[in-house]
Design an enzyme around this catalytic site. Structure first.
Site, PDB file in Angstrom:
ATOM      1  N   CYS A 122       0.835  -1.349  -0.068  1.00 34.10           N
ATOM      2  CA  CYS A 122      -0.131   0.143   0.020  1.00 34.10           C
ATOM      3  C   CYS A 122       0.824   1.205   0.048  1.00 34.10           C
ATOM      4  O   CYS A 122       1.660   1.422   0.783  1.00 34.10           O
ATOM      5  CB  CYS A 122      -0.946   0.101   1.230  1.00 34.10           C
ATOM      6  SG  CYS A 122      -1.827   1.381   1.271  1.00 34.10           S
ATOM      7  N   CYS A 134      -0.083   3.527   3.436  1.00 33.53           N
ATOM      8  CA  CYS A 134       0.226   3.059   4.797  1.00 33.53           C
ATOM      9  C   CYS A 134       1.555   1.957   5.046  1.00 33.53           C
ATOM     10  O   CYS A 134       1.947   1.631   6.001  1.00 33.53           O
ATOM     11  CB  CYS A 134      -0.916   2.212   5.696  1.00 33.53           C
ATOM     12  SG  CYS A 134      -1.252   0.734   4.851  1.00 33.53           S
ATOM     13  N   CYS A 190      -7.584 -13.688 -15.309  1.00 32.91           N
ATOM     14  CA  CYS A 190      -8.347 -14.895 -16.333  1.00 32.91           C
ATOM     15  C   CYS A 190      -8.059 -16.285 -15.794  1.00 32.91           C
ATOM     16  O   CYS A 190      -9.131 -16.774 -16.207  1.00 32.91           O
ATOM     17  CB  CYS A 190      -7.393 -14.672 -17.662  1.00 32.91           C
ATOM     18  SG  CYS A 190      -5.881 -14.893 -17.633  1.00 32.91           S
ATOM     19  N   HIS A 214      -3.184 -17.548 -21.508  1.00 30.41           N
ATOM     20  CA  HIS A 214      -4.503 -17.242 -21.500  1.00 30.41           C
ATOM     21  C   HIS A 214      -5.510 -18.423 -21.291  1.00 30.41           C
ATOM     22  O   HIS A 214      -5.115 -19.559 -21.700  1.00 30.41           O
ATOM     23  CB  HIS A 214      -4.913 -16.360 -22.252  1.00 30.41           C
ATOM     24  CG  HIS A 214      -6.297 -15.419 -22.316  1.00 30.41           C
ATOM     25  ND1 HIS A 214      -6.661 -15.000 -20.917  1.00 30.41           N
ATOM     26  CD2 HIS A 214      -7.517 -15.547 -22.806  1.00 30.41           C
ATOM     27  CE1 HIS A 214      -7.936 -14.547 -21.038  1.00 30.41           C
ATOM     28  NE2 HIS A 214      -8.462 -14.978 -22.430  1.00 30.41           N
ATOM     29  N   ASP A 217     -15.296 -16.167 -23.625  1.00 29.63           N
ATOM     30  CA  ASP A 217     -14.329 -15.747 -22.635  1.00 29.63           C
ATOM     31  C   ASP A 217     -15.133 -14.814 -21.846  1.00 29.63           C
ATOM     32  O   ASP A 217     -15.777 -13.577 -21.861  1.00 29.63           O
ATOM     33  CB  ASP A 217     -13.393 -14.773 -23.498  1.00 29.63           C
ATOM     34  CG  ASP A 217     -12.249 -14.306 -22.662  1.00 29.63           C
ATOM     35  OD1 ASP A 217     -12.410 -14.221 -21.409  1.00 29.63           O
ATOM     36  OD2 ASP A 217     -11.063 -14.369 -23.229  1.00 29.63           O
TER      37      ASP A 217
END
Length: 875
Positions: free
Chosen positions: A149, A152, A175, A202, A219
Site C-alpha cells: 500500500c 500505509c 483470467c 490465457h 471468454d
C-alpha cells in the site's frame, strides 16, 4: 514501466524460462519438452474432472440465479419462434449468453491489485511473491502475489487460487480464476462445457451447441461470445498451442483460433505435430475406456465433425468483422501493454453489420405510452450489438434518460442498427415521426448519418425481411446532452418492423462505439377516449357552426377563423420544440379576429390544452393576455388529434369522429403528415425555426407564426385593420362561452354567440367559396395546410410581389388564402376588367392562380407557373 507491468513480465518470463529449461534437459532418452508437455496435458485433463463433481455443481447452483437465467433464455427462445426467426434461437444458446453476461457483470470481479488489508486503500503496487500458507494451499494456490500500500506501506497477500470451490467463495481474480470458475458454472447449468488452455498464458471456455453442431467460444473476462479470432486479430497475440480439456478427452483446437496457420506452425516447436495428435488421441481413448459402445460412437462422430470444421475454419478468409476485433479490455493498461495484448485500433474501413444480432427482447415500454401518447409500444427489440447488461437495445425504448443503448460494432466506420418489431398479434402501424435523444456523455458517439427503414412483410423462410427506406438524415448534430431531434416522414407506410440504421457517428476517428439514449417512434394509435373526448366534442360543435353558417349564407369571417386555427395547429406540429408557436397573443389582430368570429374556435383551443395566461411586457405596461400550450408530448398529441379531426374526410358529416377505425385514423394521419411535411426534404426535422424553403424570398416560420403583431402572408388584408384597444379582453371572453350540444350534435338555436362571430360576419360577398368548402369537403382546410407548409412552392408569385386589388383602401401581399377567396371572379369578368383598364397583369395572375387552385387539379407550384403562363399568353 510501473511495478504491475514489471510483475506481469516477471511471471511471463518465469513460465518461458521453465519451458526452455525443460526442453534443454534429457531424461531416459525421452525429450523432456515432450514429457513436460504431456504432464501439462494430463494435469489439465485431471483438473477438469472437478467440474463433474456433483457436490461442486450443487454449490455452484446455490450461488447462481439459475431459475432466472433459464426462464429468461426460454422466454427469448419462445419469442424467437413467434417472431419467425429462421433458424429460431435455441434456449441452450441463449442460456449460455445469459450465463456469460451474469458472470461478467454480476458475479466475478477482476483484480489488478487487491485493496489494502489494513487501511482499505486501492493505491497499491506489486512488490514480489511469497510461498503459500497451508490455508492458501488448501485452495490450490500455486503462488501468492504481494502488493504494498502506498498510503500505509502495509503488504497484502493475493493468493492465486486454482480450486473452483474456493473461487465460488472469493469470486475474484484474473483470467485463470475467471475461466476456471466459469467453466464449473457452465457445467452446473447443464451446458456441455470444456476448459481451453492457451500456451501463451490465457484461458477461456467453450460449450457445445446442439443447434449449431459445433463448439462455441466464450471468454468470461471479455464477455466475448463466439469470437475465436479475438486473440490473434484483436489482441495481437502470437499463439502457438490451444488445447481443449473436458470429461470427453483432449483436443488440439488451435485451428479454430487462427487464420494464419502456415505462419503459426513455425512457432509450434515444443513438440511435433504427429506426437501432439497421438498424445491427445491416447489421453482421450484412456479417458473413455469405461464408456459404452454407443457413447464412444457418438463422440467419435462428433470428433470427426470437429476436425473437419477446424480444417475449414483455418482456410476460410478473414472477414471485415474479424479485422475490427478490439484489443484486450480487462486489466490495467500497463499490465496489458506488458503482455503485448493492447492490440491495434480497428480498421476505419469496416462497413459490415455485426455478424450476430442480439436476441429479440420485449421492449418493456407499455408504461411509456401514458407519458408519450401516440408512441409505438408493446413490441420487441433487437440490435446489431449491445453492451450487456445495462446498455442493451431495450434501454433505448424504456422511456428513461438514465440509461442508453451502446454498441461497439458501430465504431470506426462500422454500421450498426436498432430494430423495433411489432408482435404477430399487433396490426401494422404507420410511423409519422420519430425522435432520437442523445446519451449523457461522449458526443463523438452520437449518431450523425442514419436511415429509418421499414418492413411490412413477416420474415420469410430465409429469416430475412424486405427493408424500405422511409427517411435518411446526414450531418445531424446534437447541441447538448439529452437533446432530442424529431423528424417527420414525408411518406409514412404501414409497417411491422422499423430499423434505425446508423452509418456514421459524429467523430468516427475517436469514437469506440455508437450510443443513443432513446429512440421513439410515433404513430396514430387509438387515443384514450376519456382524455380526448372533449376535443372531439369541441370539434363537432365547430363543424356544426360552420355547417349552419354555410347553409344560410357564406361567412368569410368564419372561414378565415377556421383557416387561422388550422395554421396555428399546423405550426405547432411543424415546430414541436419551439415554444413561440404555442403562445397566442390575444391582442394580435389575427388571433383576435379568429376568436371573435366563432366562439367554438376558442372552445377547440381550450379542449386541446390551451390555457389563458398573462405575459409580462417591458417597462410598466400591464401584462398581455395570451393562450399558451405546454411543451409536453400529451399536448402535442392533442394538437395532432385536433388537426386530424378537423381535416378528416368524415369530419364535416360524422358527428362522432372519435369512432373512426384505426385504419382510417392512420390514413388520416398519413394525409395530414404529407401536408405538414410538404415542401421539405424527405423528412424535414420538426425542431427549430429553420426556414421551410431554401430559396430567396420564400416564407419562413417567423413569417408564418401568429405570436406577434407582424402581418403574415396567410392572413387577409382586411383582418390586419380590425384591431382595437379592447381586442384582447374581448377575445378572451370567447373562451368562457359554454358549448352546449344537442343529441344530434348541433349547436342549439339559443346558443349565445360572441360579438363579431357569425351574425357580425355575414356581410361577406356571396361568391366566397371558402365557407362552403370547409362546410362540405376537406379540400379548403387541406389546401390551407398545404399552403402553410409549402410556402416555398409559391416563390414564383412572391418574387413578382403581387398586389391584391384595393379593398377598403388597404393593400397587401396577396396570399393563397386571400386569392382563393377571390376565385368567384370568372374569366369573363376578368376580361371585362381588362377591357376597362381596371386590372393589371399582377392582379390577373393572382386571380388565375386562385381559379386554377379551385379546380383541385394542380399543386401550388404548378398553379403558380401555369397562371403566369396563361396571363402572358392572353396578353
Amino acid at each position: 514501466m510501473d511495478l504491475d507491468a514489471a510483475l506481469a513480465r516477471q511471471l511471463q518470463a518465469e513460465e518461458q524460462f521453465n519451458a526452455r529449461q525443460s526442453g534443454s534437459q534429457q531424461q531416459g532418452g525421452v525429450p523432456s519438452a515432450q514429457q513436460a508437455f504431456s504432464s501439462r496435458l494430463q494435469s489439465s485433463l485431471q483438473h477438469t474432472l472437478l467440474y463433474e463433481d456433483e457436490l461442486l455443481q450443487a454449490i455452484s447452483q446455490s450461488v447462481m440465479p439459475l431459475d432466472c437465467l433459464v426462464g429468461s433464455a426460454n422466454s427469448a427462445a419462445a419469442l424467437s419462434v413467434s417472431m419467425g426467426e429462421q433458424p429460431a434461437r435455441q434456449a441452450e444458446d441463449l442460456l449460455a449468453q445469459e450465463l456469460l453476461t451474469w458472470f461478467k457483470h454480476d458475479f466475478f470481479t477482476w483484480v489488478n491489485s487487491p485493496p489494502c488489508s489494513h487501511c482499505g486503500s486501492s493505491d497499491m503496487h506489486a512488490s514480489g511473491m511469497a510461498v503459500p500458507t497451508a490455508e492458501e494451499a488448501d485452495g490450490n494456490a500455486g503462488r501468492v502475489e504481494l502488493h504494498t500500500c502506498r498510503a500505509c506501506s502495509c503488504t497484502t497477500r493475493f493468493p492465486r487460487y486454482n480450486h473452483p470451490a474456493k473461487l465460488l467463495e472469493t469470486r475474484q481474480g484474473r483470467c485463470g480464476e475467471w475461466a476456471n470458475c466459469f467453466t464449473l458454472c457452465c457445467r452446473a447449468a447443464g451446458l456441455e462445457a470444456r476448459y481451453i488452455l492457451d500456451w501463451t498464458d490465457h484461458v477461456w471456455t467453450e460449450y457445445y451447441s446442439h443447434a449449431h453442431r459445433r463448439w462455441i467460444h466464450m471468454d468470461p473476462c471479455e464477455a466475448a461470445y463466439d469470437k475465436p479470432l479475438l486473440y490473434e486479430a484483436g489482441w495481437g497475440k502470437q499463439l502457438s498451442y490451444v488445447v481443449a480439456f473436458s470429461r470427453h478427452g483432449v483436443t488440439d483446437v488451435m485451428k479454430r483460433y487462427t487464420k494464419q496457420w502456415d505462419q503459426l506452425k513455425q512457432r509450434r516447436t515444443l513438440v511435433t505435430e504427429d506426437w501432439l495428435q497421438h498424445q491427445c488421441a491416447t489421453l482421450t481413448a484412456n479417458h473413455r475406456r469405461g464408456w459404452t459402445a454407443e457413447e464412444k460412437a457418438e463422440w467419435e462422430q462428433l470428433d470427426r465433425l470437429e476436425q473437419a470444421e477446424l480444417a475449414d475454419h483455418a482456410k476460410a478468409p478473414t472477414t471485415l468483422q474479424e479485422h475490427t476485433l478490439p484489443g484486450r479490455q480487462t486489466g490495467s493498461e500497463g499490465w496489458r501493454a506488458a503482455r503485448g495484448e493492447l492490440g491495434n485500433p480497428p480498421s476505419s474501413s469496416s462497413s459490415s453489420f455485426a455478424a450476430n444480432a442480439t436476441a429479440f427482447r420485449m421492449a418493456d415500454d407499455d408504461s411509456v405510452q401514458s407519458s408519450k401518447p401516440g408512441r409505438l409500444c408493446g413490441g420487441v427489440v433487437r440490435a446489431s450489438g449491445e453492451h450487456t447488461p445495462h446498455q442493451t437495445a431495450v434501454r433505448a425504448f424504456d422511456g428513461g434518460l438514465q440509461d442508453k443503448w451502446l454498441d461497439f460494432g458501430g465504431a470506426n466506420g462500422g454500421v450498426t442498427w436498432l430494430e423495433y418489431r411489432l408482435l404477430p398479434a399487433q396490426p401494422a402501424a404507420a410511423v409519422i415521426r420519430y425522435s432520437l435523444t442523445a446519451a449523457e456523455d461522449e458526443p463523438n458517439r452520437d449518431p450523425c448519418d442514419f436511415e429509418l427503414e421499414g418492413s411490412l412483410e413477416c420474415p420469410a423462410a430465409s429469416g430475412t425481411a424486405i427493408w424500405r427506406q422511409l427517411d435518411k438524415q446526414a450531418g445531424v448534430m446534437f447541441p447538448s446532452r439529452h437533446h432530442t431531434h424529431t423528424f417527420a416522414l414525408q411518406h409514412p407506410q404501414p409497417c411491422r418492423s422499423y430499423r434505425l440504421r446508423i452509418t456514421a457517428v459524429r467523430d468516427p476517428a475517436s469514437a469506440n462505439s455508437v450510443q443513443l439514449a432513446k429512440l421513439d417512434l410515433y404513430t396514430l394509435l387509438d387515443p384514450p377516449c376519456q382524455s380526448q373526448r372533449p376535443i372531439s366534442e369541441a370539434v363537432t360543435a365547430l363543424q356544426a357552426a360552420v355547417s349552419k353558417a354555410a347553409g344560410s349564407k357564406p361567412d368569410s369571417a368564419m372561414a378565415k377563423a377556421v383557416d387561422t386555427l388550422l395554421l396555428v395547429l399546423a405550426n405547432i406540429l411543424q415546430h414541436p420544440g419551439d415554444s413561440k408557436f404555442r403562445s397566442l397573443k390575444l391582442e394580435n389582430v389575427k388571433i383576435k379576429a379568429m376568436m371573435l368570429a366563432a366562439s367554438e374556435v376558442g372552445q377547440v383551443l381550450k379542449a386541446a390544452g390551451f390555457e389563458e395566461t398573462r405575459l409580462p411586457r417591458q417597462g410598466k405596461q400591464p401584462p398581455e393576455l395570451a393562450l399558451t400550450l405546454d411543451n409536453s408530448e400529451t399536448a402535442t398529441s392533442n394538437v395532432f388529434h385536433t388537426l386530424t379531426l378537423l381535416q378528416s374526410p368524415h369530419s364535416m358529416h360524422n358527428p362522432a369522429p372519435a369512432t373512426l377505425s384505426q385504419g382510417q385514423r392512420q390514413q388520416s394521419a398519413i394525409q395530414l403528415q404529407k401536408h405538414v411535411s410538404q415542401g421539405n426534404t424527405p423528412a424535414q426535422e420538426l425542431q427549430g425555426p429553420e426556414p421551410l424553403g431554401n430559396g430567396e424570398g420564400e416564407l419562413s416560420p417567423d413569417d408564418m407564426q401568429l405570436t406577434d403583431d407582424t402581418a403574415t402572408p396567410d392572413m387577409p388584408a382586411e383582418v390586419e385593420t380590425a384591431a382595437d384597444a379592447g381586442a384582447g379582453a374581448e377575445a378572451a371572453a370567447v373562451l368562457e362561452t359554454p358549448v352546449a350540444h344537442s343529441d344530434a350534435g348541433q349547436v342549439p338555436e339559443s346558443q349565445p354567440v360572441a360579438q363579431g362571430s357569425l351574425q357580425a360576419s355575414q356581410q361577406a360577398t356571396h361568391d366566397t367559396p371558402t365557407a362552403q368548402a370547409v362546410a362540405h369537403t376537406p379540400s379548403a382546410p387541406q389546401r390551407q395546410a398545404k399552403y402553410n407548409a409549402s410556402a416555398s412552392a409559391l416563390t414564383q408569385l412572391h418574387k413578382l410581389q403581387l398586389q391584391s386589388p384595393s379593398t377598403e383602401g388597404t393593400q397587401g401581399v396577396t396570399t393563397p388564402a386571400a386569392a382563393a377567396r377571390q376565385a368567384g371572379n370568372s374569366t369573363e369578368s376578368q376580361s371585362a376588367y381588362v377591357a376597362a383598364g381596371q386590372l393589371d397583369a399582377k392582379t390577373l395572375i393572382h386571380q388565375e392562380f386562385a381559379r386554377l387552385m379551385t379546380t383541385k387539379q394542380y399543386t401550388p407550384n404548378e398553379a403558380a407557373v401555369l397562371a403566369i403562363q396563361n396571363v402572358r399568353t392572353q396578353q
